[in-house]
Design a protein around this motif. Structure first.
Motif, PDB file in Angstrom:
ATOM      1  N   ALA A 114       0.829  -1.205   0.000  1.00 44.83           N
ATOM      2  CA  ALA A 114       0.000   0.000   0.000  1.00 44.83           C
ATOM      3  C   ALA A 114       0.866   1.258   0.000  1.00 44.83           C
ATOM      4  O   ALA A 114       0.569   2.233  -0.704  1.00 44.83           O
ATOM      5  CB  ALA A 114      -0.934  -0.010   1.212  1.00 44.83           C
ATOM      6  N   ARG A 115       1.948   1.235   0.771  1.00 45.80           N
ATOM      7  CA  ARG A 115       2.844   2.399   0.810  1.00 45.80           C
ATOM      8  C   ARG A 115       3.530   2.611  -0.534  1.00 45.80           C
ATOM      9  O   ARG A 115       3.777   3.765  -0.934  1.00 45.80           O
ATOM     10  CB  ARG A 115       3.877   2.217   1.921  1.00 45.80           C
ATOM     11  N   LYS A 116       3.844   1.518  -1.230  1.00 42.43           N
ATOM     12  CA  LYS A 116       4.446   1.645  -2.560  1.00 42.43           C
ATOM     13  C   LYS A 116       3.487   2.344  -3.520  1.00 42.43           C
ATOM     14  O   LYS A 116       3.892   3.183  -4.330  1.00 42.43           O
ATOM     15  CB  LYS A 116       4.820   0.263  -3.101  1.00 42.43           C
ATOM     16  N   ILE A 117       2.204   1.988  -3.431  1.00 42.30           N
ATOM     17  CA  ILE A 117       1.202   2.646  -4.278  1.00 42.30           C
ATOM     18  C   ILE A 117       1.118   4.127  -3.930  1.00 42.30           C
ATOM     19  O   ILE A 117       1.089   4.992  -4.816  1.00 42.30           O
ATOM     20  CB  ILE A 117      -0.167   1.967  -4.116  1.00 42.30           C
ATOM     21  N   GLU A 118       1.093   4.432  -2.633  1.00 41.36           N
ATOM     22  CA  GLU A 118       1.034   5.834  -2.214  1.00 41.36           C
ATOM     23  C   GLU A 118       2.272   6.596  -2.696  1.00 41.36           C
ATOM     24  O   GLU A 118       2.158   7.747  -3.167  1.00 41.36           O
ATOM     25  CB  GLU A 118       0.944   5.919  -0.692  1.00 41.36           C
ATOM     26  N   HIS A 119       3.443   5.972  -2.593  1.00 43.97           N
ATOM     27  CA  HIS A 119       4.675   6.639  -3.013  1.00 43.97           C
ATOM     28  C   HIS A 119       4.657   6.916  -4.515  1.00 43.97           C
ATOM     29  O   HIS A 119       5.030   8.018  -4.963  1.00 43.97           O
ATOM     30  CB  HIS A 119       5.884   5.768  -2.656  1.00 43.97           C
ATOM     31  N   ALA A 120       4.212   5.919  -5.300  1.00 45.66           N
ATOM     32  CA  ALA A 120       4.150   6.107  -6.756  1.00 45.66           C
ATOM     33  C   ALA A 120       3.164   7.214  -7.124  1.00 45.66           C
ATOM     34  O   ALA A 120       3.452   8.045  -8.003  1.00 45.66           O
ATOM     35  CB  ALA A 120       3.750   4.792  -7.431  1.00 45.66           C
ATOM     36  N   LEU A 121       2.027   7.262  -6.443  1.00 47.29           N
ATOM     37  CA  LEU A 121       1.047   8.317  -6.715  1.00 47.29           C
ATOM     38  C   LEU A 121       1.584   9.680  -6.297  1.00 47.29           C
ATOM     39  O   LEU A 121       1.378  10.679  -6.998  1.00 47.29           O
ATOM     40  CB  LEU A 121      -0.258   8.018  -5.970  1.00 47.29           C
ATOM     41  N   SER A 122       2.285   9.735  -5.181  1.00 47.85           N
ATOM     42  CA  SER A 122       2.841  11.013  -4.710  1.00 47.85           C
ATOM     43  C   SER A 122       3.851  11.576  -5.692  1.00 47.85           C
ATOM     44  O   SER A 122       3.855  12.780  -5.986  1.00 47.85           O
ATOM     45  CB  SER A 122       3.500  10.823  -3.334  1.00 47.85           C
ATOM     46  N   GLU A 123       4.716  10.692  -6.229  1.00 53.52           N
ATOM     47  CA  GLU A 123       5.715  11.149  -7.200  1.00 53.52           C
ATOM     48  C   GLU A 123       5.054  11.578  -8.503  1.00 53.52           C
ATOM     49  O   GLU A 123       5.419  12.595  -9.094  1.00 53.52           O
ATOM     50  CB  GLU A 123       6.728  10.041  -7.464  1.00 53.52           C
ATOM     51  N   GLY A 124       4.080  10.785  -8.963  1.00 54.67           N
ATOM     52  CA  GLY A 124       3.427  11.102 -10.231  1.00 54.67           C
ATOM     53  C   GLY A 124       2.600  12.365 -10.179  1.00 54.67           C
ATOM     54  O   GLY A 124       2.511  13.101 -11.163  1.00 54.67           O
ATOM     55  N   LEU A 125       1.992  12.647  -9.033  1.00 49.30           N
ATOM     56  CA  LEU A 125       1.115  13.810  -8.904  1.00 49.30           C
ATOM     57  C   LEU A 125       1.811  14.993  -8.247  1.00 49.30           C
ATOM     58  O   LEU A 125       1.223  16.076  -8.154  1.00 49.30           O
ATOM     59  CB  LEU A 125      -0.122  13.434  -8.079  1.00 49.30           C
ATOM     60  N   ASN A 126       3.035  14.753  -7.764  1.00 54.49           N
ATOM     61  CA  ASN A 126       3.770  15.797  -7.050  1.00 54.49           C
ATOM     62  C   ASN A 126       2.924  16.336  -5.886  1.00 54.49           C
ATOM     63  O   ASN A 126       2.766  17.548  -5.693  1.00 54.49           O
ATOM     64  CB  ASN A 126       4.149  16.943  -7.994  1.00 54.49           C
ATOM     65  N   ALA A 127       2.384  15.404  -5.125  1.00 55.12           N
ATOM     66  CA  ALA A 127       1.533  15.762  -3.989  1.00 55.12           C
ATOM     67  C   ALA A 127       1.675  14.692  -2.915  1.00 55.12           C
ATOM     68  O   ALA A 127       2.108  13.581  -3.183  1.00 55.12           O
ATOM     69  CB  ALA A 127       0.073  15.893  -4.423  1.00 55.12           C
ATOM     70  N   ASP A 128       1.305  15.040  -1.708  1.00 59.03           N
ATOM     71  CA  ASP A 128       1.372  14.099  -0.591  1.00 59.03           C
ATOM     72  C   ASP A 128       0.097  13.250  -0.594  1.00 59.03           C
ATOM     73  O   ASP A 128      -0.970  13.709  -0.176  1.00 59.03           O
ATOM     74  CB  ASP A 128       1.500  14.860   0.728  1.00 59.03           C
ATOM     75  N   VAL A 129       0.194  12.016  -1.073  1.00 63.99           N
ATOM     76  CA  VAL A 129      -0.967  11.134  -1.179  1.00 63.99           C
ATOM     77  C   VAL A 129      -1.040  10.233   0.049  1.00 63.99           C
ATOM     78  O   VAL A 129      -0.126   9.449   0.322  1.00 63.99           O
ATOM     79  CB  VAL A 129      -0.895  10.267  -2.453  1.00 63.99           C
ATOM     80  N   THR A 130      -2.105  10.368   0.793  1.00 59.90           N
ATOM     81  CA  THR A 130      -2.414   9.487   1.921  1.00 59.90           C
ATOM     82  C   THR A 130      -3.828   8.979   1.688  1.00 59.90           C
ATOM     83  O   THR A 130      -4.801   9.705   1.914  1.00 59.90           O
ATOM     84  CB  THR A 130      -2.326  10.232   3.264  1.00 59.90           C
ATOM     85  N   VAL A 131      -3.943   7.735   1.227  1.00 62.70           N
ATOM     86  CA  VAL A 131      -5.230   7.254   0.722  1.00 62.70           C
ATOM     87  C   VAL A 131      -6.305   7.195   1.796  1.00 62.70           C
ATOM     88  O   VAL A 131      -7.500   7.276   1.483  1.00 62.70           O
ATOM     89  CB  VAL A 131      -5.074   5.871   0.062  1.00 62.70           C
ATOM     90  N   ASN A 132      -5.915   7.065   3.064  1.00 66.22           N
ATOM     91  CA  ASN A 132      -6.920   6.984   4.123  1.00 66.22           C
ATOM     92  C   ASN A 132      -7.307   8.348   4.685  1.00 66.22           C
ATOM     93  O   ASN A 132      -8.090   8.426   5.631  1.00 66.22           O
ATOM     94  CB  ASN A 132      -6.417   6.087   5.258  1.00 66.22           C
ATOM     95  N   SER A 133      -6.757   9.410   4.092  1.00 67.07           N
ATOM     96  CA  SER A 133      -7.144  10.760   4.498  1.00 67.07           C
ATOM     97  C   SER A 133      -8.239  11.258   3.557  1.00 67.07           C
ATOM     98  O   SER A 133      -7.986  11.534   2.379  1.00 67.07           O
ATOM     99  CB  SER A 133      -5.947  11.712   4.455  1.00 67.07           C
ATOM    100  N   HIS A 134      -9.448  11.341   4.078  1.00 68.87           N
ATOM    101  CA  HIS A 134     -10.578  11.769   3.266  1.00 68.87           C
ATOM    102  C   HIS A 134     -10.356  13.187   2.724  1.00 68.87           C
ATOM    103  O   HIS A 134     -10.647  13.469   1.558  1.00 68.87           O
ATOM    104  CB  HIS A 134     -11.852  11.724   4.116  1.00 68.87           C
ATOM    105  N   VAL A 135      -9.819  14.060   3.564  1.00 74.67           N
ATOM    106  CA  VAL A 135      -9.618  15.455   3.164  1.00 74.67           C
ATOM    107  C   VAL A 135      -8.586  15.555   2.046  1.00 74.67           C
ATOM    108  O   VAL A 135      -8.806  16.233   1.028  1.00 74.67           O
ATOM    109  CB  VAL A 135      -9.182  16.298   4.377  1.00 74.67           C
ATOM    110  N   LYS A 136      -7.443  14.870   2.204  1.00 76.18           N
ATOM    111  CA  LYS A 136      -6.392  14.932   1.183  1.00 76.18           C
ATOM    112  C   LYS A 136      -6.862  14.342  -0.142  1.00 76.18           C
ATOM    113  O   LYS A 136      -6.576  14.893  -1.207  1.00 76.18           O
ATOM    114  CB  LYS A 136      -5.147  14.193   1.667  1.00 76.18           C
TER     115      LYS A 136
END
Length: 417
Positions: A114-136
């Motif tokens: 799950a962290r690998k997916i979050e890391h890949a999304l964060s790099e691709g979107l240039n944003a801090d991706v935390t999938v369990n954060s509803h607000v983010k």
């Protein structure tokens, strides 16, 4: 009998009082102390309010008990549910053994994935991706990616609120074909499974593993469908729903020393009932062959051949898996869009990823099955006619399920449409 709909969802005591006793309305005392007069104090009013609550609850229970004993449900309860009670209690008491070491290793792997997916999304979107954060996730999906907002209805205010829940992520993918919502969903699912296998919080650990390290569930038999529901104990809060455990984590449950797991084979039971109820003669014959030799016939392969217009040697296990959903969706007259969402949720492709079938293809598959089984529409029409003419349906046990009252007087039928 109970008023129409009383068994379909839980009601507050205020509503139940209106249905089952003649106590004048007093529930507005919760917010506006209309009962206060003279020398009455707020404490006295609260005592009176609680006393009325207790008295009306007892009266409601008495009235509902009389109604139940007069109805067909009482006999159904005595013949089926009452006989199950001691066994369901024993099942909760015994619990099920869990391999905690294996569960912990599996949870570690899932959290890492799950962290690998979050890391890949964060790099691709240039944003801090935390999938369990509803607000983010609302900010990333709707403000950064400009995807169309998805909404839920707040159960209290009845207002639409923006959401990024599981259904919203699936809807976003189907509407935009953007793969990011599905990746977010995958990561959330991994975290959820990891939390089930190895809860990190102390309270969560106690709730899932209960007092002796075993997993438990409290079963709730329902009078409407005769199916069992399960959840944490309503008394202690310990336990968890064990009826919807994904296959990928079931290996953490092991039998006690000297015991084995035994699974009764209700192979294709629902399909068998549907076929016999609709009198699909060809399929009924195939089922008779299956009884004689269970390995000789698999209904879902047979139906997949019809739906895909291919012979079995040209089909894959993924075709069978998807067309199983097509088959039941067609029986129950599900719209192609809902079928598409169901397959995306429950079926996997050869790579283990959610299976996507275009909307037009879903409709084509359903139409092929309808053409091969024209009596399916006749079966559906008979059910609709029974519901419209009587207001109720009968399940395979012969148990009546009441949905609404039928108004027979012409002038009232005209008023209510």
């Amino acid at each position: 009998n109970a008023p129409p709909g009383i068994d379909r969802k839980p009601y507050r005591l205020a509503t139940v009082n209106l249905l089952y006793n003649r106590q004048p309305w007093y529930k507005d005392w919760e917010t506006v102390p209309l009962g206060l007069s003279g020398d009455q104090t707020k404490d006295q009013l609260n005592r009176e309010y609680n006393a009325i609550d207790g008295a009306t609850t007892l009266e409601d229970r008495h009235t509902m008990k009389i109604n139940l004993e007069r109805s067909h449900r009482w006999n159904q309860f005595k013949s089926h549910h009452a006989r199950l009670q001691k066994h369901l209690i024993q099942m909760y008491y015994d619990g099920i053994v869990m391999d905690h070491k294996l569960a912990k290793y599996m949870a570690i792997d899932m959290r890492n994935d799950a962290r690998k997916i979050e890391h890949a999304l964060s790099e691709g979107l240039n944003a801090d991706v935390t999938v369990n954060s509803h607000v983010k996730m609302k900010h990333i999906l709707y403000d950064v990616l400009k995807l169309p907002p998805q909404y839920n209805v707040d159960p209290i205010t009845r207002q639409r609120v923006v959401t990024v829940d599981d259904d919203a992520l699936i809807a976003l993918f189907l509407e935009t074909q953007n793969p990011i919502p599905l990746k977010v969903r995958d990561a959330k699912e991994l975290y959820k499974l990891a939390s089930f296998l190895d809860p990190q919080g102390k309270s969560a650990q106690n709730k899932r593993r209960t007092w002796d390290g075993r997993m438990r569930t409290e079963y709730r038999p329902t009078l409407k469908t005769f199916r069992l529901g399960s959840s944490a104990s309503t008394a202690s809060g310990y336990g968890i729903n064990l009826q919807n455990i994904p296959a990928r984590v079931r290996e953490v449950f092991v039998p006690e020393p000297g015991h084995i797991f035994l699974e009764p084979d209700y192979r294709q039971a629902e399909a068998i009932y549907l076929v016999h109820d609709a009198q699909w003669v060809e399929m009924m014959h195939n089922f008779s062959l299956m009884v004689a030799n269970p390995k000789s016939f698999d209904m879902h392969w047979f139906v997949a051949e019809i739906i895909m217009a291919q012979t079995r040697d040209k089909l894959t296990k993924q075709d069978r898996q998807a067309d199983k959903h097509v088959h039941f969706a067609t029986w129950y007259d599900m719209y192609p869009k809902k079928l598409q969402e169901t397959i995306l949720k429950l079926a996997e492709d050869a790579d283990g990823k959610p299976m996507y079938i275009p909307l037009d293809e879903c409709k084509v598959r359903q139409d092929r099955l309808k053409t091969a089984a024209p009596f399916m529409k006749q079966w559906q029409d008979e059910i609709v006619e029974q519901l419209n003419s009587t207001g109720c349906l009968y399940n395979p046990f012969g148990f009546r399920v009441q949905y609404h009252e039928i108004v027979h007087e012409p002038e009232l039928r005209f008023i209510f449409g």
